[in-house]
Motif scaffolding. Structure first.
Motif, PDB file in Angstrom:
ATOM      1  N   ARG A   1      39.459  10.921  35.626  1.00 16.04           N
ATOM      2  CA  ARG A   1      38.735  11.830  36.526  1.00 16.04           C
ATOM      3  C   ARG A   1      39.694  12.711  37.313  1.00 16.04           C
ATOM      4  O   ARG A   1      40.799  12.296  37.669  1.00 16.04           O
ATOM      5  N   ASP A   2      39.254  13.906  37.613  1.00 17.46           N
ATOM      6  CA  ASP A   2      40.056  14.899  38.329  1.00 17.46           C
ATOM      7  C   ASP A   2      40.124  14.561  39.821  1.00 17.46           C
ATOM      8  O   ASP A   2      39.377  15.099  40.637  1.00 17.46           O
ATOM      9  N   ARG A   3      41.013  13.652  40.165  1.00 15.28           N
ATOM     10  CA  ARG A   3      41.232  13.286  41.561  1.00 15.28           C
ATOM     11  C   ARG A   3      42.582  12.577  41.677  1.00 15.28           C
ATOM     12  O   ARG A   3      43.152  12.137  40.678  1.00 15.28           O
ATOM     13  N   ALA A   4      43.079  12.479  42.913  1.00 12.59           N
ATOM     14  CA  ALA A   4      44.450  12.009  43.134  1.00 12.59           C
ATOM     15  C   ALA A   4      44.494  10.685  43.893  1.00 12.59           C
ATOM     16  O   ALA A   4      43.675  10.428  44.784  1.00 12.59           O
ATOM     17  N   LEU A   5      45.474   9.885  43.522  1.00 11.51           N
ATOM     18  CA  LEU A   5      45.822   8.678  44.262  1.00 11.51           C
ATOM     19  C   LEU A   5      47.077   9.002  45.058  1.00 11.51           C
ATOM     20  O   LEU A   5      48.087   9.422  44.490  1.00 11.51           O
ATOM     21  N   VAL A   6      47.021   8.837  46.381  1.00  8.17           N
ATOM     22  CA  VAL A   6      48.110   9.287  47.253  1.00  8.17           C
ATOM     23  C   VAL A   6      48.723   8.102  48.002  1.00  8.17           C
ATOM     24  O   VAL A   6      48.103   7.568  48.931  1.00  8.17           O
ATOM     25  N   PRO A   7      49.916   7.657  47.611  1.00  7.28           N
ATOM     26  CA  PRO A   7      50.585   6.574  48.343  1.00  7.28           C
ATOM     27  C   PRO A   7      50.847   6.951  49.795  1.00  7.28           C
ATOM     28  O   PRO A   7      51.368   8.047  50.079  1.00  7.28           O
ATOM     29  N   ILE A   8      50.498   6.052  50.709  1.00  5.14           N
ATOM     30  CA  ILE A   8      50.695   6.268  52.144  1.00  5.14           C
ATOM     31  C   ILE A   8      51.735   5.263  52.630  1.00  5.14           C
ATOM     32  O   ILE A   8      51.554   4.051  52.489  1.00  5.14           O
ATOM     33  N   GLY A   9      52.825   5.774  53.209  1.00  7.50           N
ATOM     34  CA  GLY A   9      53.885   4.896  53.686  1.00  7.50           C
ATOM     35  C   GLY A   9      53.882   4.678  55.184  1.00  7.50           C
ATOM     36  O   GLY A   9      54.696   3.914  55.702  1.00  7.50           O
TER      37      GLY A   9
END
Length: 443
Positions: A130-138
């Motif tokens: 699917r057209d969406r992002a997984l964004v790591p948060i530090g």
């Protein structure tokens, strides 16, 4: 103590519990690490060759924590088939990813490691995502700037973190989007041995590790992009060792991004993208973007001394480590003194006892600290900028370093560096269509 091979077994995933099991061997010792992924994964995805491929690669990358106990010359993964590109990726992780570990333990491994694993000649399937992002948060400033840019560009994304605590939890709470969290449990015996005589300990490429965990979640929960928050400054190394540059931030560098990005894309038939949205920017430029928004001022932290794998204790900033000093330094030109001292709880430029730390950051003494800090000239240019600002010019650190900064670099070089820090680099892997949507919001 003689060890010939580090053994990596085939990993196993139980979709019912969300538990991934990774088993390793080092001489006669056995270790087991687990991941607890969110429940509700797509059964088709979990059984797919694509997921199994990424699971095998994850097992190898996560294995660095156990390999480094004795750092043998041979790595064996007898049940994990690899392409030639993937073999090169593994060697890169175990050589350059552990570059700081080797340098600080005076271990020469570059060009000497061997990898035993069966060949994979199968053509990967195209795994639709699917057209969406997984964004790591530090929990630090960088990922929060990424969030602001993505939200402004109306990009569909989900925050992601491994073992979230402290500033990660408070930052995600402020973001207000339900996250994907993974629990990683290291083998207790490995942790014990790492503190014992006769075993090595040291830095591992945590971004590489977390990126592989994110890739597993991207397949299981349907995301076609992993969007990192690594700046261009991360590509500068710390010291030369064993014929190469050892970089504390290697797995955040553009070089590693190119390698892992290609591996993940090829393993998924071109479906999974991996890139840093902040790659065009210097740390100083990112500081200017962060300074535009105040809502994260008292929930974020970039201090690694007060934020460890074992937990978060005490204030968000220790005020004593090179990371605290660097972040304070790049924020000072773009924030009021009142706001900045409110974030840190004190004025870090008014503490002469930390002069040596600022000298290392700016290249006036020692080496670049083994920390996630920006370029040497970047720090020097930011400190020079403070010499021209009335509210900072009389601070003890600024006054003491000013003569040596001018003597070592010269005014013209520092002025040029200041201008260059605000110029965006064209060296990045951001898809053109997304870059066009993001750019107006970074002005």
């Amino acid at each position: 103590m003689s060890v010939t091979t580090f053994l990596i077994d085939k990993p196993a995933f139980d979709i019912a519990t969300g538990i991934v099991r990774f088993d390793y061997g080092l001489d006669d010792r056995r270790f087991c690490e687990t991941l607890e992924l969110p429940k509700g994964a797509d059964p088709y995805a979990a059984q797919s060759p694509t997921f199994q491929k990424l699971l095998g690669l994850a097992a190898i990358v996560l294995g660095v924590s156990y390999f480094k106990l004795l750092a043998p010359l041979q790595i064996a993964a007898p049940d994990i088939a690899l392409t030639e590109e993937e073999r090169e990726f593994v060697i890169d992780v175990y050589e350059n990813g552990l570059g700081e570990f080797y340098a600080r333990n005076n271990l020469r491994r570059f060009g000497k490691l061997s990898l035993v694993a069966p060949a994979d000649n199968h053509r990967p399937e195209v795994f639709k995502l699917r057209d969406r992002a997984l964004v790591p948060i530090g929990g630090g400033k960088d990922s929060l700037v990424s969030v602001e840019l993505l939200q402004a560009a109306e990009v569909d994304f989900t925050p992601f973190a491994v073992n979230p605590k402290g500033p990660i939890l408070s930052s995600v709470s402020e973001i207000g989007i339900p996250p994907i969290y993974v629990t990683r449990t290291l083998d207790k015996e490995m942790i014990r041995l790492s503190k014992e005589p006769g075993f090595y300990n040291g830095h591992v490429p945590s971004t590489a590790i977390n990126s592989m965990i994110a890739a597993l979640c991207a397949i299981l929960f349907d995301y076609d992009r992993i969007v990192l928050s690594n700046e261009r400054s991360a590509s500068e190394g710390n010291v030369a060792f064993d014929g190469r540059e050892a970089n504390h931030q290697y797995s955040k560098s553009i070089a590693f991004e190119s390698i892992i990005g290609s591996v993940l894309a090829n393993a998924t038939g071109g479906s999974l993208q991996y890139f840093s949205i902040l790659r065009p920017y210097s740390e100083a430029r990112i500081a200017t973007l962060f300074a535009r928004e105040t809502k994260y001022d008292h929930v974020f932290s970039s201090c690694n001394r007060n934020f460890r794998l074992a937990g978060h204790e005490g204030p968000l900033w220790c005020g004593e480590c090179p990371k605290c000093h660097f972040v304070f330094l790049i924020f000072a030109p773009v924030m009021s003194k009142e706001r900045l001292t409110g974030i840190f709880g004190k004025d870090l430029l008014a503490q002469p006892e930390h002069e040596h730390s600022f000298r290392e950051l700016t290249g006036l003494a020692g080496q670049k600290p083994w920390e996630c800090v920006g370029e040497i000239l970047e720090a020097a240019a930011c400190l020079y900028e403070l010499t021209k600002r009335p509210e900072w010019a009389d601070e003890p650190i600024v006054q003491r370093l000013k003569p040596d900064l001018l003597a070592q670099y010269g005014q013209s070089q520092l002025e040029f560096a200041l201008a260059e820090l605000m110029a965006d680099s064209s060296v990045h892997h951001i898809p053109q269509s997304l870059a066009a949507r993001i750019s107006p919001h970074a002005l």
